[in-house]
Design a protein around this motif. Sequence first.
Motif, mmCIF file in Angstrom:
data_model
loop_
_atom_site.group_PDB
_atom_site.id
_atom_site.type_symbol
_atom_site.label_atom_id
_atom_site.label_comp_id
_atom_site.label_asym_id
_atom_site.label_seq_id
_atom_site.Cartn_x
_atom_site.Cartn_y
_atom_site.Cartn_z
ATOM 1 N N ILE A 16 8.415 7.448 -13.738
ATOM 2 C CA ILE A 16 8.879 7.690 -12.369
ATOM 3 C C ILE A 16 7.836 8.407 -11.524
ATOM 4 O O ILE A 16 7.647 8.095 -10.344
ATOM 5 N N LEU A 17 7.109 9.357 -12.110
ATOM 6 C CA LEU A 17 6.099 10.086 -11.348
ATOM 7 C C LEU A 17 4.971 9.155 -10.921
ATOM 8 O O LEU A 17 4.495 9.220 -9.773
ATOM 9 N N THR A 18 4.554 8.280 -11.824
ATOM 10 C CA THR A 18 3.495 7.317 -11.484
ATOM 11 C C THR A 18 3.953 6.370 -10.385
ATOM 12 O O THR A 18 3.183 6.061 -9.460
ATOM 13 N N VAL A 19 5.200 5.909 -10.464
ATOM 14 C CA VAL A 19 5.730 5.017 -9.431
ATOM 15 C C VAL A 19 5.729 5.704 -8.073
ATOM 16 O O VAL A 19 5.312 5.120 -7.057
ATOM 17 N N LEU A 20 6.193 6.937 -8.029
ATOM 18 C CA LEU A 20 6.239 7.662 -6.759
ATOM 19 C C LEU A 20 4.835 7.899 -6.200
ATOM 20 O O LEU A 20 4.615 7.816 -4.982
ATOM 21 N N GLU A 21 3.891 8.191 -7.075
ATOM 22 C CA GLU A 21 2.503 8.361 -6.620
ATOM 23 C C GLU A 21 1.955 7.050 -6.061
ATOM 24 O O GLU A 21 1.241 7.044 -5.049
ATOM 25 N N LYS A 22 2.280 5.935 -6.721
ATOM 26 C CA LYS A 22 1.840 4.634 -6.215
ATOM 27 C C LYS A 22 2.445 4.349 -4.845
ATOM 28 O O LYS A 22 1.777 3.838 -3.928
ATOM 29 N N LEU A 23 3.730 4.665 -4.700
ATOM 30 C CA LEU A 23 4.386 4.450 -3.412
ATOM 31 C C LEU A 23 3.755 5.307 -2.318
ATOM 32 O O LEU A 23 3.564 4.858 -1.184
ATOM 33 N N SER A 25 0.754 6.184 -2.049
ATOM 34 C CA SER A 25 -0.584 5.707 -1.695
ATOM 35 C C SER A 25 -0.579 4.418 -0.869
ATOM 36 O O SER A 25 -1.624 3.999 -0.374
ATOM 37 N N VAL A 26 0.583 3.782 -0.732
ATOM 38 C CA VAL A 26 0.650 2.502 -0.022
ATOM 39 C C VAL A 26 0.474 2.713 1.477
ATOM 40 O O VAL A 26 1.126 3.566 2.082
ATOM 41 N N GLU A 27 -0.408 1.920 2.071
ATOM 42 C CA GLU A 27 -0.576 1.921 3.522
ATOM 43 C C GLU A 27 -0.003 0.612 4.062
ATOM 44 O O GLU A 27 -0.549 -0.465 3.825
ATOM 45 N N LEU A 28 1.103 0.720 4.770
ATOM 46 C CA LEU A 28 1.801 -0.464 5.251
ATOM 47 C C LEU A 28 1.143 -1.023 6.503
ATOM 48 O O LEU A 28 0.598 -0.284 7.325
ATOM 49 N N ILE A 29 1.213 -2.331 6.653
ATOM 50 C CA ILE A 29 0.659 -3.001 7.820
ATOM 51 C C ILE A 29 1.688 -3.020 8.953
ATOM 52 O O ILE A 29 2.858 -2.678 8.767
ATOM 53 N N GLY A 30 1.240 -3.436 10.119
ATOM 54 C CA GLY A 30 2.142 -3.649 11.240
ATOM 55 C C GLY A 30 2.759 -2.396 11.817
ATOM 56 O O GLY A 30 3.791 -2.467 12.508
ATOM 57 N N GLY A 31 2.167 -1.226 11.547
ATOM 58 C CA GLY A 31 2.709 0.011 12.089
ATOM 59 C C GLY A 31 3.948 0.521 11.377
ATOM 60 O O GLY A 31 4.600 1.457 11.852
ATOM 61 N N PHE A 32 4.289 -0.070 10.231
ATOM 62 C CA PHE A 32 5.463 0.374 9.470
ATOM 63 C C PHE A 32 5.212 1.736 8.830
ATOM 64 O O PHE A 32 4.133 2.004 8.327
ATOM 65 N N ASN A 58 4.557 17.125 -2.911
ATOM 66 C CA ASN A 58 4.239 16.211 -1.801
ATOM 67 C C ASN A 58 5.235 16.379 -0.662
ATOM 68 O O ASN A 58 5.990 15.465 -0.331
ATOM 69 N N PRO A 59 5.244 17.551 -0.021
ATOM 70 C CA PRO A 59 6.222 17.806 1.044
ATOM 71 C C PRO A 59 6.050 16.902 2.257
ATOM 72 O O PRO A 59 6.979 16.772 3.070
ATOM 73 N N GLU A 60 4.889 16.272 2.368
ATOM 74 C CA GLU A 60 4.645 15.393 3.520
ATOM 75 C C GLU A 60 5.303 14.030 3.369
ATOM 76 O O GLU A 60 5.412 13.276 4.349
ATOM 77 N N VAL A 61 5.757 13.680 2.170
ATOM 78 C CA VAL A 61 6.363 12.377 1.925
ATOM 79 C C VAL A 61 7.839 12.412 2.328
ATOM 80 O O VAL A 61 8.571 13.338 1.947
ATOM 81 N N GLU A 62 8.265 11.421 3.082
ATOM 82 C CA GLU A 62 9.673 11.327 3.474
ATOM 83 C C GLU A 62 10.461 10.767 2.299
ATOM 84 O O GLU A 62 10.392 9.579 1.993
ATOM 85 N N ILE A 63 11.214 11.614 1.629
ATOM 86 C CA ILE A 63 11.932 11.207 0.421
ATOM 87 C C ILE A 63 13.272 11.923 0.351
ATOM 88 O O ILE A 63 13.370 13.108 0.657
ATOM 89 N N THR A 64 14.292 11.192 -0.027
ATOM 90 C CA THR A 64 15.597 11.774 -0.295
ATOM 91 C C THR A 64 15.988 11.430 -1.727
ATOM 92 O O THR A 64 15.626 10.372 -2.236
#
Length: 236
Positions: A16-23, A25-32, A58-64
């Motif tokens: 789970i930690l690796t998955v969250l780190e991968k998420l 790092s993703v830079e979405l296209i189209g201004g998403f 990672n307090p900067e990540v929007e996560i619930t």
Amino acid sequence: MKLSVIVPAYNEEKTILTVLEKLKSVELIGGFTMELVVVNDCSADNTEGKVRQFMTENPEVEITYFRHEVNKGKGAALHTGIRRANGDYIIVQDADLEYDPKEFNVLLRPVINGYADVVYGSRFMGGRPHRILFFWHTIGNKFLTFLSNMFCNLNLTDMETCYKLFRADMLKGLNLKENRFGFEPEVTAKISKIPKIRIYEVGVSYYGRTYEEGKKINWKDGFRAIYCILRYGLGN
């Protein structure tokens, strides 16, 4: 525009930690932008500790984060995530590393270009890495997709894929009932009945797990999928 990523997790402390780190790092296209909605389906291991560690670091990540007090199944976790998601589009990311979130942009492209309301990520369209595993699983997946296509009047190549990108208002408008792996055929049957729905399919990579590595779906889920295809393909 915001993409809500629902992460259902059950006993996934190893990944789970690796998955969250991968998420992250993703830079979405189209201004998403991206929000993460993690739903812990009453894990018996340290999945919760790993999620809370990520949130602290990672307090900067929007996560619930939500936790079921009783194990209900993957579909039930997705129902919780769908209700709580605030994005314009919704996608599911399993916590088991079988799919690469960097490919979200592959699914977003038909949406950004104005072609699609729903995009399926197919493991069988070719052109991307695909771990070689079980012959009978592949046959089973193709049979279930064929049967689903018959009842939904679609021509998908991979109905059972985890990567399904939905317009949020359409997904939230469905009355979804399946609490386990029946979610996939049910949501496909019900989304296909929306008038003038635009469904696209793109190829994605697949890094499958063995049962020793934590894979949970089994032959009983296959029979449930057949039941769901018939039930929701013919009715509601």
